[in-house]
Design an enzyme around this catalytic site. Structure first.
Site, PDB file in Angstrom:
ATOM      1  N   HIS A 286       0.798  -1.248   0.055  1.00 54.52           N
ATOM      2  CA  HIS A 286      -0.072   0.041  -0.105  1.00 54.52           C
ATOM      3  C   HIS A 286       0.963   1.228  -0.155  1.00 54.52           C
ATOM      4  O   HIS A 286       1.873   1.156  -0.539  1.00 54.52           O
ATOM      5  CB  HIS A 286      -0.959  -0.184   1.144  1.00 54.52           C
ATOM      6  CG  HIS A 286      -1.766  -1.278   1.221  1.00 54.52           C
ATOM      7  ND1 HIS A 286      -2.718  -1.497   0.295  1.00 54.52           N
ATOM      8  CD2 HIS A 286      -1.767  -2.356   1.704  1.00 54.52           C
ATOM      9  CE1 HIS A 286      -3.347  -2.504   0.462  1.00 54.52           C
ATOM     10  NE2 HIS A 286      -2.582  -3.310   1.440  1.00 54.52           N
ATOM     11  N   GLU A 300      -2.316   0.251   7.832  1.00 54.98           N
ATOM     12  CA  GLU A 300      -1.224  -1.002   7.306  1.00 54.98           C
ATOM     13  C   GLU A 300      -0.144  -0.271   6.642  1.00 54.98           C
ATOM     14  O   GLU A 300       0.867  -0.762   6.909  1.00 54.98           O
ATOM     15  CB  GLU A 300      -2.161  -1.727   6.208  1.00 54.98           C
ATOM     16  CG  GLU A 300      -1.360  -3.002   5.664  1.00 54.98           C
ATOM     17  CD  GLU A 300      -2.283  -3.651   4.861  1.00 54.98           C
ATOM     18  OE1 GLU A 300      -1.517  -4.541   4.048  1.00 54.98           O
ATOM     19  OE2 GLU A 300      -3.320  -3.470   4.485  1.00 54.98           O
ATOM     20  N   HIS A 354       2.860  -7.507   4.179  1.00 52.36           N
ATOM     21  CA  HIS A 354       1.181  -6.753   4.423  1.00 52.36           C
ATOM     22  C   HIS A 354       0.514  -6.952   6.035  1.00 52.36           C
ATOM     23  O   HIS A 354       1.288  -7.753   6.479  1.00 52.36           O
ATOM     24  CB  HIS A 354       0.214  -7.465   3.469  1.00 52.36           C
ATOM     25  CG  HIS A 354       0.453  -6.882   1.883  1.00 52.36           C
ATOM     26  ND1 HIS A 354      -0.568  -5.990   1.456  1.00 52.36           N
ATOM     27  CD2 HIS A 354       1.494  -6.991   1.159  1.00 52.36           C
ATOM     28  CE1 HIS A 354      -0.029  -5.726   0.182  1.00 52.36           C
ATOM     29  NE2 HIS A 354       1.066  -6.155   0.019  1.00 52.36           N
ATOM     30  N   GLU A 429       1.318 -11.872   5.494  1.00 48.13           N
ATOM     31  CA  GLU A 429       0.539 -11.041   6.373  1.00 48.13           C
ATOM     32  C   GLU A 429       1.020 -11.339   7.682  1.00 48.13           C
ATOM     33  O   GLU A 429       0.820 -12.470   8.573  1.00 48.13           O
ATOM     34  CB  GLU A 429      -0.756 -11.647   6.226  1.00 48.13           C
ATOM     35  CG  GLU A 429      -1.306 -11.531   4.608  1.00 48.13           C
ATOM     36  CD  GLU A 429      -2.024  -9.945   4.307  1.00 48.13           C
ATOM     37  OE1 GLU A 429      -1.945  -9.301   4.993  1.00 48.13           O
ATOM     38  OE2 GLU A 429      -2.568  -9.872   3.433  1.00 48.13           O
TER      39      GLU A 429
END
Length: 462
Positions: A286, A300, A354, A429
């Site tokens: 992101h 995030e 992430h 993640e």
């Protein structure tokens, strides 16, 4: 007519001509090839050579030219011998004797073993039918103690005898004149001490930046770098910082090695995988207007950037790794830009970081890979990379182990950065930002997770 300054030693006239594009069919090692590129013009000892039937070719990143026309039949009158049995070519100029073997980089200068940047090749120019041994021009000049200068205007190189002030005879070597294997040379002003030049690989802008104190615009206007026509040189001066920046821009992302001599600076530029042992791309998910998952007062994009920056501190101290980062600020590269970037540098490993999100009770660390693009490079597959990443990161978080997950188009859950990478790629993640306990723990331990990412990459690439 222009006046071309040759390393401050010789003033030689040259013709201002635009680089002519040529197509040269030739035969090498039993196979036919066609070279397409700009014509390289040659001036040797002040005389322009006609190489129309045996032109210089740009091969393997180096100007390769016919040794006979350049060094023997020209005004240099170097002595030569060639053995058809051993395929050894010997060139002698003054006190220098250089022995080279066809198709081998190992050579000998005055009996001392050296390594050429590229091996001599025997080719046949198919239009003229002439067979010639091509040698790396700049390196041969260096070893024979000859002055070499490349002038991009007119796509011309100059070779000349050294003046008495630059005599390379005796026990000295030609290393300081032209450093073999390096592709760019520039003078360092006498006012700039060795070790005070700062080099920055500005890879997102495809350029190397050298920073020096003071206003050096006049100096480098008069002392232009020796540079190939695939590199563009510019400079700028900042009065507020009192420093000059020199820019060497390439058409693709190149790796760079910078070396300082006593009075010169040498730069090697080539594709990253030919310079560095390991080429890695780290991708903080992101960024910019895309916050990613948001929960419990955290974003995030901030977590992922902090983790990757923490990993960077460890990679910066390990010279075995050249790491490229898709972002190191609050910016948003598109998904396509991320995987295109990794493919351009031919990354050995691509790791995307992430943070997950679901319900308030969702928990755990997981790593994703694409089973339908389980690329293998240097013996490492996507699955093996994912397995190693999951082990190290999950051990660092202490969260529940959600394992390794398959993500691909076939399963209708594919991810762009996993679908289009040409090498081993994973997406980890770290934990759930939607879980208050995990979110708080992640916020306090981002540097620990960064170290785990570093350790996992090192382990995976052993």
């Amino acid at each position: 007519m222009a006046i071309c300054l040759i390393t401050g030693l010789i003033v030689t006239p040259c013709v201002d001509t635009k680089a002519e594009t040529i197509s040269v069919p030739y035969r090498y090692n039993g196979k036919n090839y066609t070279y397409k590129g700009s014509r390289k013009n040659a001036t040797v000892n002040g005389k322009n050579l006609s190489l129309s039937t045996v032109p210089v070719l740009y091969l393997s990143g180096y100007n390769m030219g016919p040794y006979y026309e350049l060094f023997v039949s020209s005004g240099l009158k170097a002595k030569r011998t060639y053995s058809t049995k051993t395929k050894v070519l010997t060139l002698t100029y003054g006190s220098k004797t250089l022995k080279m073997t066809l198709n081998k980089r190992t050579a000998y200068l005055n009996g001392k073993k050296i390594t050429l940047p590229v091996a001599p090749k025997y080719i046949v120019y198919r239009k003229s039918g002439k067979g010639r041994i091509l040698v790396p021009i700049k390196s041969v000049c260096s070893y024979l103690g000859l002055t070499y200068q490349w002038v991009s205007s007119g796509s011309r190189f100059f070779i000349s005898k050294p003046s008495s002030s630059n005599n390379m005879s005796g026990t000295g070597t030609a290393q300081e004149n032209i450093l073999p294997g390096y592709t760019i040379k520039l003078k360092r002003p006498s006012t700039i001490n060795k070790g005070t030049v700062t080099a920055t690989d500005d890879y997102h802008n495809r350029r190397l930046v050298l920073t020096m104190p003071g206003d050096l615009r006049q100096f480098y206007s008069e002392n232009k770098p020796e540079i190939s026509n695939s590199v563009k040189f510019t400079m700028s001066y900042s009065a507020s910082a009192n420093q000059t920046k020199l820019y060497f821009k390439t058409t693709t992302i190149n790796g760079f090695v910078v070396k300082e001599g006593e009075s010169d600076i040498y730069i090697k530029n080539a594709k990253p995988t030919s310079i560095y042992k390991h080429v890695i791309v780290l991708d903080p998910g992101h960024g910019g207007s895309d916050s990613g998952a948001v929960g419990n007062g955290y974003k995030e994009k901030n977590f992922t950037l902090s983790i990757v920056k923490a990993a960077k501190k460890y990679f910066d101290a390990n010279s075995a790794y050249k790491v490229y980062y898709t972002r190191l600020s609050d910016a948003y590269p598109s998904l396509k830009a991320r995987y295109d970037f990794a493919n351009e540098v031919e990354a050995d490993v691509f790791v995307s970081v992430h943070i997950n999100s679901a319900g308030a009770t969702a928990t755990g660390t997981e790593t994703l890979y694409n089973p339908d693009r389980n690329k293998v490079k240097n013996g490492l597959s996507c699955y093996q990379l994912a397995k190693t990443m999951q082990t190290y990161v999950r051990n660092s978080t202490g969260f529940s182990n959600r394992g390794i997950k398959e993500r691909c188009t076939r399963l209708k859950n594919g991810l762009a950065v996993l679908n289009h990478n040409n090498g081993p790629a994973t997406l980890t993640e770290i934990g759930f930002i939607s879980n208050p306990t995990e979110a708080k723990k992640m916020a306090a331990n981002l540097s620990i997770y960064g170290k785990a990412v570093y350790q996992a990459v090192v382990e995976a690439t052993k």
